[in-house]
Enzyme design. Structure first.
Site, PDB file in Angstrom:
ATOM      1  N   GLU A 168     -25.453  20.342  13.215  1.00 31.66           N
ATOM      2  CA  GLU A 168     -24.935  20.026  14.554  1.00 31.66           C
ATOM      3  C   GLU A 168     -25.721  20.732  15.653  1.00 31.66           C
ATOM      4  OE1 GLU A 168     -20.799  21.058  14.804  1.00 31.66           O
ATOM      5  OE2 GLU A 168     -20.883  21.232  16.978  1.00 31.66           O
ATOM      6  N   ARG A 199     -17.236  23.650   7.575  1.00 32.49           N
ATOM      7  CA  ARG A 199     -18.371  24.134   8.347  1.00 32.49           C
ATOM      8  C   ARG A 199     -18.583  25.594   7.991  1.00 32.49           C
ATOM      9  NH1 ARG A 199     -18.881  25.222  14.917  1.00 32.49           N
ATOM     10  NH2 ARG A 199     -18.468  27.379  14.394  1.00 32.49           N
ATOM     11  N   HIS A 217     -25.691  25.216  17.321  1.00 32.74           N
ATOM     12  CA  HIS A 217     -25.278  25.580  18.674  1.00 32.74           C
ATOM     13  C   HIS A 217     -26.442  25.676  19.652  1.00 32.74           C
ATOM     14  CE1 HIS A 217     -21.899  27.127  21.231  1.00 32.74           C
ATOM     15  NE2 HIS A 217     -21.266  26.306  20.426  1.00 32.74           N
ATOM     16  N   ARG A 270     -20.530  13.392  18.621  1.00 34.74           N
ATOM     17  CA  ARG A 270     -19.461  14.395  18.684  1.00 34.74           C
ATOM     18  C   ARG A 270     -18.607  14.328  19.944  1.00 34.74           C
ATOM     19  NH1 ARG A 270     -17.574  17.961  16.215  1.00 34.74           N
ATOM     20  NH2 ARG A 270     -18.217  19.838  17.321  1.00 34.74           N
ATOM     21  N   ASP A 297     -23.360  24.419  12.314  1.00 33.69           N
ATOM     22  CA  ASP A 297     -23.542  24.254  13.764  1.00 33.69           C
ATOM     23  C   ASP A 297     -24.663  25.182  14.227  1.00 33.69           C
ATOM     24  OD1 ASP A 297     -23.324  23.872  16.472  1.00 33.69           O
ATOM     25  OD2 ASP A 297     -21.158  24.237  16.581  1.00 33.69           O
ATOM     26  N   HIS A 336     -13.386  25.593   9.829  1.00 35.11           N
ATOM     27  CA  HIS A 336     -14.435  26.566  10.128  1.00 35.11           C
ATOM     28  C   HIS A 336     -14.357  27.765   9.195  1.00 35.11           C
ATOM     29  CE1 HIS A 336     -15.430  25.586  14.571  1.00 35.11           C
ATOM     30  NE2 HIS A 336     -15.159  24.488  13.904  1.00 35.11           N
ATOM     31  N   ASP A 339     -10.385  24.919  22.257  1.00 31.45           N
ATOM     32  CA  ASP A 339     -10.289  24.685  23.703  1.00 31.45           C
ATOM     33  C   ASP A 339      -9.919  23.234  24.024  1.00 31.45           C
ATOM     34  OD1 ASP A 339     -13.064  24.993  22.587  1.00 31.45           O
ATOM     35  OD2 ASP A 339     -13.621  23.925  24.403  1.00 31.45           O
ATOM     36  N   TRP A 398     -26.436  29.795  24.545  1.00 33.31           N
ATOM     37  CA  TRP A 398     -25.353  30.268  23.688  1.00 33.31           C
ATOM     38  C   TRP A 398     -24.925  29.148  22.782  1.00 33.31           C
ATOM     39  CZ3 TRP A 398     -20.106  28.864  23.173  1.00 33.31           C
ATOM     40  CH2 TRP A 398     -19.413  29.641  22.180  1.00 33.31           C
ATOM     41  N   ASN A 438     -13.320  24.663  29.163  1.00 38.00           N
ATOM     42  CA  ASN A 438     -13.337  26.067  28.751  1.00 38.00           C
ATOM     43  C   ASN A 438     -14.182  26.933  29.694  1.00 38.00           C
ATOM     44  OD1 ASN A 438     -12.597  28.171  27.124  1.00 38.00           O
ATOM     45  ND2 ASN A 438     -13.839  27.561  25.346  1.00 38.00           N
ATOM     46  N   GLU A 457     -13.271  17.296  13.615  1.00 39.69           N
ATOM     47  CA  GLU A 457     -13.236  18.765  13.572  1.00 39.69           C
ATOM     48  C   GLU A 457     -11.791  19.230  13.767  1.00 39.69           C
ATOM     49  OE1 GLU A 457     -15.405  20.663  16.743  1.00 39.69           O
ATOM     50  OE2 GLU A 457     -15.399  22.608  15.741  1.00 39.69           O
ATOM     51  N   TYR A 482     -23.672  33.460  16.604  1.00 39.53           N
ATOM     52  CA  TYR A 482     -22.708  32.417  16.961  1.00 39.53           C
ATOM     53  C   TYR A 482     -21.780  32.051  15.785  1.00 39.53           C
ATOM     54  CZ  TYR A 482     -20.507  28.003  17.397  1.00 39.53           C
ATOM     55  OH  TYR A 482     -19.542  27.045  17.363  1.00 39.53           O
ATOM     56  N   HIS A 537     -15.327  16.347  18.509  1.00 39.79           N
ATOM     57  CA  HIS A 537     -15.180  17.775  18.763  1.00 39.79           C
ATOM     58  C   HIS A 537     -13.689  18.125  18.683  1.00 39.79           C
ATOM     59  CE1 HIS A 537     -15.927  21.167  21.967  1.00 39.79           C
ATOM     60  NE2 HIS A 537     -16.006  21.645  20.744  1.00 39.79           N
ATOM     61  N   GLU A 590     -20.893  17.325  21.630  1.00 37.90           N
ATOM     62  CA  GLU A 590     -19.628  17.917  22.067  1.00 37.90           C
ATOM     63  C   GLU A 590     -19.639  18.221  23.565  1.00 37.90           C
ATOM     64  OE1 GLU A 590     -19.369  21.352  19.469  1.00 37.90           O
ATOM     65  OE2 GLU A 590     -19.998  22.680  21.086  1.00 37.90           O
TER      66      GLU A 590
HETATM   67  C1  CS2 Z   1     -18.228  24.651  18.761  1.00 41.75           C
HETATM   68  C2  CS2 Z   1     -17.197  24.956  19.809  1.00 41.75           C
HETATM   69  O1  CS2 Z   1     -16.500  23.568  17.638  1.00 41.75           O
HETATM   70  C3  CS2 Z   1     -17.698  23.621  17.798  1.00 41.75           C
HETATM   71  O2  CS2 Z   1     -18.499  22.924  17.205  1.00 41.75           O
HETATM   72  O3  CS2 Z   1     -19.484  24.328  19.166  1.00 41.75           O
HETATM   73  O4  CS2 Z   1     -16.455  26.003  19.287  1.00 41.75           O
HETATM   74  C4  CS2 Z   1     -17.711  25.343  21.190  1.00 41.75           C
HETATM   75  O5  CS2 Z   1     -18.457  26.516  21.107  1.00 41.75           O
HETATM   76  C5  CS2 Z   1     -16.550  25.510  22.104  1.00 41.75           C
HETATM   77  O6  CS2 Z   1     -15.834  24.306  22.144  1.00 41.75           O
HETATM   78  C6  CS2 Z   1     -16.974  25.918  23.485  1.00 41.75           C
HETATM   79  O7  CS2 Z   1     -15.888  25.837  24.360  1.00 41.75           O
HETATM   80 MG    MG Z   2     -20.335  22.774  18.032  1.00 43.53          MG
END
Ligand code: CS2
Ligand code: MG
Length: 402
Positions: free
Chosen positions: A236, A147, A212, A283, A210, A122, A316, A402, A37, A339, A159, A312, A262
Protein backbone atom coordinates in the site's frame (compact mmCIF):
# COMPACT_ATOMS: atom_id res chain seq x y z
CA UNK A 1 -40.19 16.96 2.10
CA UNK A 2 -37.78 19.51 3.59
CA UNK A 3 -34.57 19.70 5.59
CA UNK A 4 -35.49 21.59 8.76
CA UNK A 5 -32.15 21.58 10.58
CA UNK A 6 -28.57 20.43 10.25
CA UNK A 7 -26.12 20.38 13.13
CA UNK A 8 -22.46 19.52 13.51
CA UNK A 9 -21.49 17.50 16.57
CA UNK A 10 -17.83 17.36 17.55
CA UNK A 11 -16.87 14.72 20.07
CA UNK A 12 -13.63 13.18 21.32
CA UNK A 13 -14.24 9.79 22.96
CA UNK A 14 -10.49 9.10 22.82
CA UNK A 15 -10.15 10.71 19.38
CA UNK A 16 -11.98 13.50 17.52
CA UNK A 17 -14.99 12.91 15.27
CA UNK A 18 -17.03 15.42 13.28
CA UNK A 19 -20.62 14.28 12.74
CA UNK A 20 -23.43 15.94 10.80
CA UNK A 21 -27.03 15.35 11.82
CA UNK A 22 -29.70 16.39 9.30
CA UNK A 23 -33.32 16.59 10.43
CA UNK A 24 -36.44 16.74 8.25
CA UNK A 25 -40.04 17.85 8.51
CA UNK A 26 -41.08 14.18 8.43
CA UNK A 27 -39.33 13.29 11.66
CA UNK A 28 -36.65 11.22 9.91
CA UNK A 29 -33.03 12.18 10.51
CA UNK A 30 -29.76 11.20 8.84
CA UNK A 31 -26.18 11.01 10.13
CA UNK A 32 -22.97 11.70 8.19
CA UNK A 33 -19.25 11.69 9.07
CA UNK A 34 -16.93 14.59 8.15
CA UNK A 35 -13.86 13.75 10.24
CA UNK A 36 -10.52 14.97 8.85
CA UNK A 37 -7.77 13.73 11.13
CA UNK A 38 -5.76 16.61 12.62
CA UNK A 39 -7.80 19.28 10.73
CA UNK A 40 -11.27 18.57 12.14
CA UNK A 41 -12.36 22.14 12.85
CA UNK A 42 -11.84 23.24 9.24
CA UNK A 43 -14.60 20.86 8.19
CA UNK A 44 -16.79 22.09 11.06
CA UNK A 45 -16.45 25.66 9.80
CA UNK A 46 -16.99 24.63 6.17
CA UNK A 47 -20.22 22.89 7.14
CA UNK A 48 -21.52 25.45 9.61
CA UNK A 49 -20.51 28.61 7.79
CA UNK A 50 -20.96 27.58 4.16
CA UNK A 51 -23.00 24.40 3.70
CA UNK A 52 -25.74 24.27 6.33
CA UNK A 53 -27.23 27.68 5.46
CA UNK A 54 -27.85 26.38 1.91
CA UNK A 55 -29.35 23.07 3.05
CA UNK A 56 -32.23 24.39 5.13
CA UNK A 57 -35.45 24.06 3.15
CA UNK A 58 -33.96 21.75 0.50
CA UNK A 59 -35.64 18.47 -0.42
CA UNK A 60 -33.45 15.77 1.21
CA UNK A 61 -34.57 13.19 -1.37
CA UNK A 62 -32.58 14.99 -4.08
CA UNK A 63 -29.30 13.36 -3.09
CA UNK A 64 -27.63 13.66 -6.48
CA UNK A 65 -28.73 17.24 -7.06
CA UNK A 66 -27.52 18.34 -3.62
CA UNK A 67 -24.17 16.63 -4.30
CA UNK A 68 -23.83 18.55 -7.59
CA UNK A 69 -24.96 21.77 -5.90
CA UNK A 70 -22.26 21.49 -3.24
CA UNK A 71 -19.56 20.39 -5.71
CA UNK A 72 -20.18 22.47 -8.84
CA UNK A 73 -21.98 25.21 -6.98
CA UNK A 74 -19.00 26.06 -4.80
CA UNK A 75 -16.91 26.82 -7.91
CA UNK A 76 -13.81 25.77 -5.87
CA UNK A 77 -13.69 22.03 -6.47
CA UNK A 78 -12.17 19.07 -4.64
CA UNK A 79 -9.78 19.08 -1.68
CA UNK A 80 -9.98 17.17 1.61
CA UNK A 81 -12.06 19.77 3.48
CA UNK A 82 -14.66 20.37 0.77
CA UNK A 83 -15.02 16.72 -0.10
CA UNK A 84 -15.43 15.65 3.53
CA UNK A 85 -18.12 18.25 4.05
CA UNK A 86 -19.90 16.97 0.92
CA UNK A 87 -19.47 13.39 2.14
CA UNK A 88 -21.06 14.24 5.49
CA UNK A 89 -24.13 15.67 3.76
CA UNK A 90 -24.29 12.89 1.17
CA UNK A 91 -24.18 10.06 3.71
CA UNK A 92 -26.77 11.74 5.93
CA UNK A 93 -29.09 12.07 2.90
CA UNK A 94 -28.63 8.43 1.86
CA UNK A 95 -29.37 7.48 5.45
CA UNK A 96 -32.62 9.46 5.30
CA UNK A 97 -33.58 7.97 1.93
CA UNK A 98 -33.01 4.40 3.09
CA UNK A 99 -34.93 5.04 6.32
CA UNK A 100 -37.84 6.45 4.28
CA UNK A 101 -37.73 3.35 2.08
CA UNK A 102 -37.60 1.14 5.17
CA UNK A 103 -34.55 -0.64 3.77
CA UNK A 104 -30.92 -1.16 4.72
CA UNK A 105 -28.85 1.11 2.50
CA UNK A 106 -27.23 -1.66 0.46
CA UNK A 107 -30.66 -2.50 -0.95
CA UNK A 108 -30.90 0.93 -2.55
CA UNK A 109 -27.47 0.49 -4.13
CA UNK A 110 -28.54 -2.67 -5.92
CA UNK A 111 -28.70 -5.31 -3.21
CA UNK A 112 -26.40 -7.89 -1.78
CA UNK A 113 -23.44 -9.25 -3.77
CA UNK A 114 -21.83 -11.24 -0.93
CA UNK A 115 -22.63 -12.62 2.50
CA UNK A 116 -19.82 -11.08 4.54
CA UNK A 117 -17.13 -8.46 4.10
CA UNK A 118 -13.58 -9.79 4.31
CA UNK A 119 -11.58 -7.45 6.51
CA UNK A 120 -7.92 -7.04 7.37
CA UNK A 121 -6.63 -6.18 10.82
CA UNK A 122 -3.44 -4.41 11.89
CA UNK A 123 -0.72 -6.56 13.43
CA UNK A 124 2.29 -4.62 14.55
CA UNK A 125 5.21 -4.94 16.92
CA UNK A 126 8.40 -3.20 17.94
CA UNK A 127 10.40 -5.99 16.25
CA UNK A 128 9.82 -9.02 14.03
CA UNK A 129 9.18 -11.41 16.95
CA UNK A 130 6.49 -9.18 18.35
CA UNK A 131 4.87 -8.71 14.94
CA UNK A 132 4.81 -12.49 14.46
CA UNK A 133 3.06 -12.78 17.85
CA UNK A 134 0.57 -10.08 16.86
CA UNK A 135 -0.23 -11.85 13.57
CA UNK A 136 -0.87 -15.05 15.56
CA UNK A 137 -3.40 -13.15 17.71
CA UNK A 138 -5.29 -12.03 14.62
CA UNK A 139 -5.24 -15.53 13.17
CA UNK A 140 -6.69 -16.81 16.46
CA UNK A 141 -9.47 -14.24 16.11
CA UNK A 142 -10.37 -15.70 12.74
CA UNK A 143 -8.87 -13.06 10.45
CA UNK A 144 -8.17 -14.22 6.89
CA UNK A 145 -6.14 -11.11 6.05
CA UNK A 146 -3.62 -9.25 8.19
CA UNK A 147 -1.55 -6.14 7.64
CA UNK A 148 1.91 -6.53 9.18
CA UNK A 149 4.19 -3.66 10.25
CA UNK A 150 7.21 -3.80 12.49
CA UNK A 151 9.72 -1.46 14.03
CA UNK A 152 12.82 -1.06 11.87
CA UNK A 153 16.14 -1.44 13.76
CA UNK A 154 17.83 1.96 13.91
CA UNK A 155 14.67 3.93 13.07
CA UNK A 156 13.05 5.94 15.83
CA UNK A 157 9.26 5.21 15.95
CA UNK A 158 8.80 3.60 12.54
CA UNK A 159 5.37 4.00 10.93
CA UNK A 160 2.54 1.75 12.04
CA UNK A 161 3.88 0.50 15.37
CA UNK A 162 1.72 1.18 18.39
CA UNK A 163 1.79 0.38 22.07
CA UNK A 164 -1.44 -1.62 22.11
CA UNK A 165 -2.45 -4.67 20.13
CA UNK A 166 -5.99 -4.05 18.89
CA UNK A 167 -6.17 -0.25 18.88
CA UNK A 168 -3.77 1.93 16.96
CA UNK A 169 -4.12 5.70 16.99
CA UNK A 170 -1.50 7.69 15.07
CA UNK A 171 -2.83 11.17 16.04
CA UNK A 172 -1.14 10.96 19.41
CA UNK A 173 -0.27 14.47 20.61
CA UNK A 174 -1.49 18.08 20.57
CA UNK A 175 1.45 19.03 18.38
CA UNK A 176 3.02 16.68 15.81
CA UNK A 177 5.29 14.01 17.29
CA UNK A 178 8.60 13.64 15.40
CA UNK A 179 9.26 10.14 14.09
CA UNK A 180 12.19 8.81 12.09
CA UNK A 181 12.74 7.22 8.72
CA UNK A 182 15.59 5.46 6.90
CA UNK A 183 14.83 3.89 3.53
CA UNK A 184 18.01 1.79 3.39
CA UNK A 185 17.25 0.19 6.76
CA UNK A 186 13.61 -0.40 5.87
CA UNK A 187 14.54 -2.07 2.58
CA UNK A 188 16.75 -4.48 4.54
CA UNK A 189 14.13 -5.14 7.14
CA UNK A 190 10.70 -5.47 5.50
CA UNK A 191 11.55 -8.53 3.33
CA UNK A 192 12.91 -10.24 6.47
CA UNK A 193 9.61 -9.61 8.24
CA UNK A 194 7.59 -11.24 5.46
CA UNK A 195 10.04 -14.14 5.11
CA UNK A 196 9.47 -14.89 8.81
CA UNK A 197 5.71 -14.53 8.53
CA UNK A 198 5.44 -16.93 5.59
CA UNK A 199 7.83 -19.32 7.27
CA UNK A 200 5.73 -19.30 10.44
CA UNK A 201 2.19 -19.18 9.08
CA UNK A 202 2.44 -20.54 5.54
CA UNK A 203 0.67 -19.13 2.51
CA UNK A 204 -3.00 -19.62 3.46
CA UNK A 205 -3.44 -16.13 4.91
CA UNK A 206 -3.49 -12.83 3.08
CA UNK A 207 -0.67 -10.56 4.21
CA UNK A 208 -0.61 -6.82 3.51
CA UNK A 209 1.94 -4.07 4.09
CA UNK A 210 1.61 -0.28 4.21
CA UNK A 211 4.67 1.65 2.95
CA UNK A 212 2.93 4.92 3.89
CA UNK A 213 4.36 6.97 1.01
CA UNK A 214 7.96 6.53 2.16
CA UNK A 215 9.71 5.28 -1.01
CA UNK A 216 10.62 6.81 -4.34
CA UNK A 217 9.18 4.92 -7.34
CA UNK A 218 12.49 3.15 -7.93
CA UNK A 219 12.85 2.15 -4.25
CA UNK A 220 9.23 0.99 -4.21
CA UNK A 221 9.85 -1.12 -7.33
CA UNK A 222 12.83 -2.68 -5.56
CA UNK A 223 10.74 -3.44 -2.46
CA UNK A 224 7.90 -4.89 -4.54
CA UNK A 225 10.35 -7.17 -6.30
CA UNK A 226 11.98 -8.32 -3.06
CA UNK A 227 8.52 -9.10 -1.61
CA UNK A 228 7.38 -11.20 -4.56
CA UNK A 229 8.32 -14.56 -2.98
CA UNK A 230 5.96 -13.78 -0.07
CA UNK A 231 2.89 -13.21 -2.28
CA UNK A 232 1.41 -10.16 -0.60
CA UNK A 233 -2.27 -9.31 -0.98
CA UNK A 234 -1.05 -5.77 -1.55
CA UNK A 235 1.70 -3.24 -0.99
CA UNK A 236 0.00 0.00 0.00
CA UNK A 237 1.00 3.61 -0.71
CA UNK A 238 4.36 2.54 -2.10
CA UNK A 239 5.08 6.09 -3.25
CA UNK A 240 3.13 9.37 -3.08
CA UNK A 241 0.50 9.50 -5.82
CA UNK A 242 0.20 13.20 -6.60
CA UNK A 243 2.03 12.18 -9.75
CA UNK A 244 -0.05 9.24 -10.91
CA UNK A 245 2.58 8.40 -13.56
CA UNK A 246 4.99 7.46 -10.74
CA UNK A 247 3.23 4.13 -10.42
CA UNK A 248 4.15 3.14 -13.97
CA UNK A 249 7.77 2.65 -12.98
CA UNK A 250 6.82 0.46 -10.01
CA UNK A 251 4.40 -1.51 -12.14
CA UNK A 252 7.00 -2.24 -14.81
CA UNK A 253 9.27 -3.93 -12.29
CA UNK A 254 7.07 -5.95 -9.98
CA UNK A 255 3.97 -8.15 -9.88
CA UNK A 256 3.38 -7.41 -6.18
CA UNK A 257 -0.20 -6.03 -6.18
CA UNK A 258 -0.40 -2.30 -5.51
CA UNK A 259 -3.01 -0.36 -3.50
CA UNK A 260 -3.32 3.39 -3.14
CA UNK A 261 -5.89 6.09 -2.47
CA UNK A 262 -6.68 6.55 1.23
CA UNK A 263 -5.90 10.26 0.83
CA UNK A 264 -7.66 10.63 -2.54
CA UNK A 265 -10.71 12.83 -2.50
CA UNK A 266 -11.96 12.57 -6.06
CA UNK A 267 -12.13 10.33 -9.10
CA UNK A 268 -9.60 12.68 -10.72
CA UNK A 269 -6.93 11.59 -8.23
CA UNK A 270 -7.35 8.02 -9.45
CA UNK A 271 -8.27 8.38 -13.12
CA UNK A 272 -4.85 7.77 -14.70
CA UNK A 273 -3.92 5.09 -12.19
CA UNK A 274 -7.09 3.22 -13.04
CA UNK A 275 -7.21 3.75 -16.79
CA UNK A 276 -3.58 2.73 -17.21
CA UNK A 277 -4.03 -0.27 -14.88
CA UNK A 278 -1.18 0.91 -12.67
CA UNK A 279 -2.82 -0.32 -9.45
CA UNK A 280 -4.82 -3.34 -8.29
CA UNK A 281 -6.84 -1.86 -5.41
CA UNK A 282 -8.34 1.57 -4.88
CA UNK A 283 -8.37 2.68 -1.23
CA UNK A 284 -10.68 5.71 -1.44
CA UNK A 285 -13.53 5.61 1.03
CA UNK A 286 -16.86 7.25 1.82
CA UNK A 287 -15.72 10.16 4.04
CA UNK A 288 -12.57 10.94 2.04
CA UNK A 289 -14.05 10.86 -1.42
CA UNK A 290 -17.28 12.84 -1.37
CA UNK A 291 -19.61 10.21 0.06
CA UNK A 292 -21.39 7.25 -1.43
CA UNK A 293 -22.53 9.20 -4.49
CA UNK A 294 -18.95 9.81 -5.62
CA UNK A 295 -17.28 6.64 -4.33
CA UNK A 296 -19.56 4.42 -6.41
CA UNK A 297 -18.43 6.35 -9.53
CA UNK A 298 -14.80 5.61 -8.66
CA UNK A 299 -15.65 1.95 -8.06
CA UNK A 300 -17.49 1.68 -11.37
CA UNK A 301 -14.55 3.16 -13.27
CA UNK A 302 -12.17 0.79 -11.46
CA UNK A 303 -14.42 -2.16 -12.26
CA UNK A 304 -13.87 -1.65 -16.00
CA UNK A 305 -10.19 -2.50 -15.43
CA UNK A 306 -10.61 -5.33 -12.90
CA UNK A 307 -9.35 -3.05 -10.15
CA UNK A 308 -11.00 -3.85 -6.84
CA UNK A 309 -11.98 -1.79 -3.82
CA UNK A 310 -10.13 -1.73 -0.51
CA UNK A 311 -11.79 0.99 1.55
CA UNK A 312 -9.66 2.84 4.07
CA UNK A 313 -10.90 1.94 7.55
CA UNK A 314 -8.54 3.47 10.11
CA UNK A 315 -9.86 4.67 13.48
CA UNK A 316 -10.11 8.25 12.23
CA UNK A 317 -12.99 7.12 10.01
CA UNK A 318 -15.91 7.13 12.43
CA UNK A 319 -18.33 4.23 12.92
CA UNK A 320 -20.65 6.22 10.61
CA UNK A 321 -18.15 5.85 7.75
CA UNK A 322 -17.37 2.23 8.60
CA UNK A 323 -21.06 1.35 8.84
CA UNK A 324 -21.77 3.05 5.50
CA UNK A 325 -18.71 1.47 3.86
CA UNK A 326 -20.08 -1.93 4.85
CA UNK A 327 -23.25 -1.26 2.83
CA UNK A 328 -21.10 -0.20 -0.11
CA UNK A 329 -18.93 -3.32 0.35
CA UNK A 330 -22.01 -5.55 0.56
CA UNK A 331 -23.15 -4.27 -2.84
CA UNK A 332 -20.07 -3.30 -4.87
CA UNK A 333 -19.41 -5.94 -7.57
CA UNK A 334 -15.64 -5.35 -7.66
CA UNK A 335 -15.07 -5.64 -3.91
CA UNK A 336 -11.57 -6.52 -2.75
CA UNK A 337 -11.23 -6.10 1.00
CA UNK A 338 -12.18 -3.71 3.82
CA UNK A 339 -9.69 -2.31 6.35
CA UNK A 340 -10.91 -2.75 9.91
CA UNK A 341 -9.19 -0.96 12.76
CA UNK A 342 -11.33 -1.44 15.81
CA UNK A 343 -12.74 1.60 17.55
CA UNK A 344 -12.51 1.83 21.32
CA UNK A 345 -15.47 0.95 23.54
CA UNK A 346 -15.97 4.67 24.29
CA UNK A 347 -16.29 5.44 20.57
CA UNK A 348 -18.61 2.52 19.92
CA UNK A 349 -20.86 3.72 22.76
CA UNK A 350 -21.12 7.24 21.29
CA UNK A 351 -22.07 5.80 17.89
CA UNK A 352 -24.62 3.01 18.51
CA UNK A 353 -24.62 0.47 15.67
CA UNK A 354 -25.18 -3.21 15.03
CA UNK A 355 -22.63 -4.05 12.34
CA UNK A 356 -20.55 -6.88 13.71
CA UNK A 357 -17.42 -8.96 13.25
CA UNK A 358 -17.32 -12.74 12.96
CA UNK A 359 -14.52 -15.00 11.86
CA UNK A 360 -12.66 -12.60 9.56
CA UNK A 361 -15.76 -10.93 8.17
CA UNK A 362 -17.82 -7.86 9.02
CA UNK A 363 -21.58 -7.89 8.50
CA UNK A 364 -23.51 -4.70 7.83
CA UNK A 365 -26.63 -3.53 9.60
CA UNK A 366 -30.03 -4.77 8.43
CA UNK A 367 -31.79 -1.75 9.96
CA UNK A 368 -33.37 0.88 7.67
CA UNK A 369 -30.68 3.45 6.74
CA UNK A 370 -26.98 2.86 7.29
CA UNK A 371 -27.62 1.73 10.83
CA UNK A 372 -25.29 4.04 12.78
CA UNK A 373 -26.57 6.79 15.07
CA UNK A 374 -25.03 9.22 17.53
CA UNK A 375 -25.81 9.44 21.25
CA UNK A 376 -25.64 13.21 21.60
CA UNK A 377 -25.75 13.26 25.38
CA UNK A 378 -22.80 10.93 25.61
CA UNK A 379 -20.98 12.75 22.80
CA UNK A 380 -21.26 16.01 24.77
CA UNK A 381 -19.23 14.47 27.60
CA UNK A 382 -16.15 14.30 25.35
CA UNK A 383 -15.14 17.80 24.20
CA UNK A 384 -12.77 18.35 21.25
CA UNK A 385 -9.07 17.95 21.98
CA UNK A 386 -6.52 19.06 19.44
CA UNK A 387 -4.54 16.09 18.15
CA UNK A 388 -2.13 15.91 15.25
CA UNK A 389 -0.62 13.18 13.13
CA UNK A 390 3.16 12.78 13.49
CA UNK A 391 5.77 14.06 11.05
CA UNK A 392 8.78 12.03 9.88
CA UNK A 393 12.38 13.26 9.64
CA UNK A 394 15.49 11.60 8.22
CA UNK A 395 18.65 11.18 10.32
CA UNK A 396 19.98 14.53 9.09
CA UNK A 397 16.82 16.33 10.19
CA UNK A 398 15.22 16.68 6.76
CA UNK A 399 11.44 16.38 6.67
CA UNK A 400 10.14 13.26 4.92
CA UNK A 401 6.68 11.90 4.13
CA UNK A 402 4.98 10.56 7.22
C1 CS2 B 1 -3.12 4.17 7.54
C2 CS2 B 1 -3.92 5.14 8.37
O1 CS2 B 1 -4.93 2.73 7.84
C3 CS2 B 1 -4.00 3.02 7.12
O2 CS2 B 1 -3.69 2.41 6.12
O3 CS2 B 1 -2.41 4.64 6.49
O4 CS2 B 1 -3.77 4.72 9.67
C4 CS2 B 1 -3.52 6.61 8.27
O5 CS2 B 1 -2.21 6.78 8.73
C5 CS2 B 1 -4.48 7.42 9.07
O6 CS2 B 1 -5.77 7.21 8.57
C6 CS2 B 1 -4.13 8.88 9.05
O7 CS2 B 1 -5.18 9.62 9.61
MG1 MG C 1 -2.50 3.38 4.81
Amino acid sequence: MKITSARVIVTCPGRNFVTLKIETDQGVHGIGDGTLNGRELSVVSYLEDHVIPCLIGMDPRRVEDIWQYLYRGAYWRRGPVTMRAIAAVDVALWDIKAKMAGMPLYQLLGGRSRDGIMVYGHANGADIDRTVAAVATYIDMGYKAIRAQSGVPGVEKAYGVSGGTLHYEPADADLPTVTGWDTRKALNHVPQLFARLRDTFGFDYHLLHDAHHRYTPQEAANLGKMLEPYQLFWLEDATPAENQEAFRLIRQHTVTPLAVGEIFNSIWDAKDLIQNQLIDYIRATIVGAGGLTHLRRIADLAGLYQIRTGCHGATDLSPVTLGTALHFDTWVPNFGIQEYMRHTEETDAVFPHDYHYKDGYLFCSEQPGHGVDIDEELAAKYPYQRAYLPVARLADGQLWNW
